[in-house]
Design an enzyme around this catalytic site. Structure first.
Site, PDB file in Angstrom:
ATOM      1  N   ASP A 112     -28.957  68.736 -24.627  1.00 37.37           N
ATOM      2  CA  ASP A 112     -29.813  68.101 -23.622  1.00 37.37           C
ATOM      3  C   ASP A 112     -30.405  69.112 -22.646  1.00 37.37           C
ATOM      4  O   ASP A 112     -31.551  68.969 -22.209  1.00 37.37           O
ATOM      5  CB  ASP A 112     -29.021  67.038 -22.854  1.00 37.37           C
ATOM      6  CG  ASP A 112     -28.945  65.718 -23.605  1.00 37.37           C
ATOM      7  OD1 ASP A 112     -29.392  65.673 -24.762  1.00 37.37           O
ATOM      8  OD2 ASP A 112     -28.414  64.739 -23.041  1.00 37.37           O
ATOM      9  N   LYS A 170     -17.940  59.545 -32.068  1.00 34.80           N
ATOM     10  CA  LYS A 170     -16.933  58.873 -31.243  1.00 34.80           C
ATOM     11  C   LYS A 170     -17.357  59.003 -29.781  1.00 34.80           C
ATOM     12  O   LYS A 170     -17.024  59.960 -29.101  1.00 34.80           O
ATOM     13  CB  LYS A 170     -15.543  59.486 -31.445  1.00 34.80           C
ATOM     14  CG  LYS A 170     -14.449  58.798 -30.628  1.00 34.80           C
ATOM     15  CD  LYS A 170     -13.102  59.443 -30.899  1.00 34.80           C
ATOM     16  CE  LYS A 170     -11.996  58.746 -30.107  1.00 34.80           C
ATOM     17  NZ  LYS A 170     -12.100  58.998 -28.650  1.00 34.80           N
ATOM     18  N   SER A 173     -15.808  63.233 -30.280  1.00 33.97           N
ATOM     19  CA  SER A 173     -15.393  62.992 -28.902  1.00 33.97           C
ATOM     20  C   SER A 173     -15.791  64.145 -27.975  1.00 33.97           C
ATOM     21  O   SER A 173     -16.968  64.357 -27.721  1.00 33.97           O
ATOM     22  CB  SER A 173     -13.892  62.733 -28.866  1.00 33.97           C
ATOM     23  OG  SER A 173     -13.476  62.228 -27.627  1.00 33.97           O
TER      24      SER A 173
END
Length: 389
Positions: A308, A322, A297
């Site tokens: 990224d 998740k 999560s």
């Protein structure tokens, strides 16, 4: 004997009928059948009540039956993250997200496939430590009741309780699964969600166990202290971190990445919500984020954003996967329901739900029986930091 309210009449029939009608409408059944649905619901519940009254051997608690209906209704979604919480569970849930509660001082993580609950962190000088509990103990029973497979939040609520009261816990320890039962005395706990130290070669190390309301301030203070000590590279350890507050993790990512998108979510209607970082802060030293299969999560939001932007290197094993967001809905009677409301995506638009974050450097944890304190994943993280200088 205290008289308990019966829920088999009146308002509850209407409420259940409306819930059922909504569900049927979602499946394409028109609301015009409301009367038939209501009648069917009342008939079936009345039939169940009669069968219980005439045949059930044990004592009947009408309130518990009522709560069971609500829990069962939400469990019918077949979503492990959507849960109904009764009054006691709701209070414990809100306490836990604030980072202060009365409990034993242990962080629990659950494998969603097996249902096994692991004590992944025991707070220093906590009731759990004083009782003899250890990191990586498998929680087997609470007050003699087996808890494997139960909802993690419900298990946590059973462990928490009034300061000064006792709770009996049974754990399985080691490869032989030795069964050990201890008694812990509950106390006021402020979640120690961040631990940090300076490692060799001026490499800072920050371990984040969960993302609660208190975590941002703890993380920011740790970061500043390490920088003041002359840190030349940082390892952020998110292994075994099950997640937590979306706003908290976004604030923490804001300290690490340049101005831009941190994460975005999309709901069932395709509505997009974006969380962004500003240009005020950006971490520019060598950075490694440690993850494993229990990093979930919010941990994946953090590591996904770092990956990224290319701000740091992700080291460890595939994360949990998740990639959905839950929201708590207050039901105005001391209870609440947690529902999955959206899916989240990394800044580059990656969905990690059911997939997880793939580390840039994959390293399986290797247990050393002769040196239990050894950590080959951390060793690799240090090696990566040194190579980035």
């Amino acid at each position: 004997m205290k008289e308990k309210k019966s829920f088999f009449k009146g308002a509850l029939f209407g409420a259940l009928a409306m819930l059922l009608i909504a569900a049927l409408a979602a499946c394409g059944i028109k609301a015009g059948k409301k009367e038939a649905v209501t009648e069917t619901t009342e008939t079936k519940i009345s039939e169940l009540k009669t069968l219980i009254d005439q045949n059930y051997l044990g004592d009947v608690d009408e309130d518990e039956l009522e709560e069971g209906i609500y829990k069962g209704y939400i469990s019918g979604l077949d979503d492990p993250y959507s849960v109904y919480y009764d009054e006691e569970e709701t209070q414990a849930l809100y306490e836990s997200t604030q980072g202060e509660y009365s409990g034993i001082g242990a962080v629990l993580s659950q494998n969603m496939d097996s249902g096994v609950i692991t004590l992944v962190q025991i707070y220093e000088d906590s009731p759990a430590m004083k009782a003899g509990l250890q990191d990586n103990d498998i929680l087997y029973k609470v007050e003699g009741e087996e808890v494997t497979g139960q909802d993690l939040t419900e298990v946590v609520s059973k462990i928490k309780g009034e300061q000064g009261t006792e709770v009996n816990l049974t754990v399985l320890r080691g490869e032989d699964a030795e069964e050990i039962t201890v008694t812990a005395v509950r106390d006021k706990i402020q979640a120690q969600t961040v631990q940090y130290q300076m490692l060799e070669d001026n490499i800072g190390y920050i371990a984040v166990s969960e993302f609660d309301a208190v975590t941002y301030d703890q993380y920011k203070a740790a970061l500043e202290d390490l920088e003041n000590q002359g840190m030349n590279g940082l390892i952020v350890d998110l292994r075994n971190n099950p997640g937590g507050s979306l706003s908290t993790v976004c604030d923490m990512v804001d300290l690490m990445v340049p101005e831009g998108l941190v994460v975005y979510t999309e709901d069932k209607n395709g509505k997009r919500s974006e969380m962004t970082s500003d240009e005020e802060h950006q971490f520019k030293q060598p950075l490694v984020v440690l993850v494993n299969g229990y990093s979930a999560s919010a941990s994946e939001i953090f590591s996904g954003a770092i990956q990224d932007y290319g701000t740091g290197t992700i080291v460890g094993t595939q994360t949990y996967g998740k990639g959905v967001v839950q929201q708590l809905f207050d039901l105005d009677d001391g209870t609440c329901v947690k529902l999955t409301i959206a899916e989240y995506f990394t800044p580059k638009g990656r969905s990690i739900n059911g997939k997880g974050i793939t580390p840039d450097v994959e390293v399986e944890h290797e247990r050393d029986e002769n040196h239990p304190e050894a950590d080959n994943q951390l060793d690799k993280a240090i090696e990566v930091i040194q190579g980035l200088r």
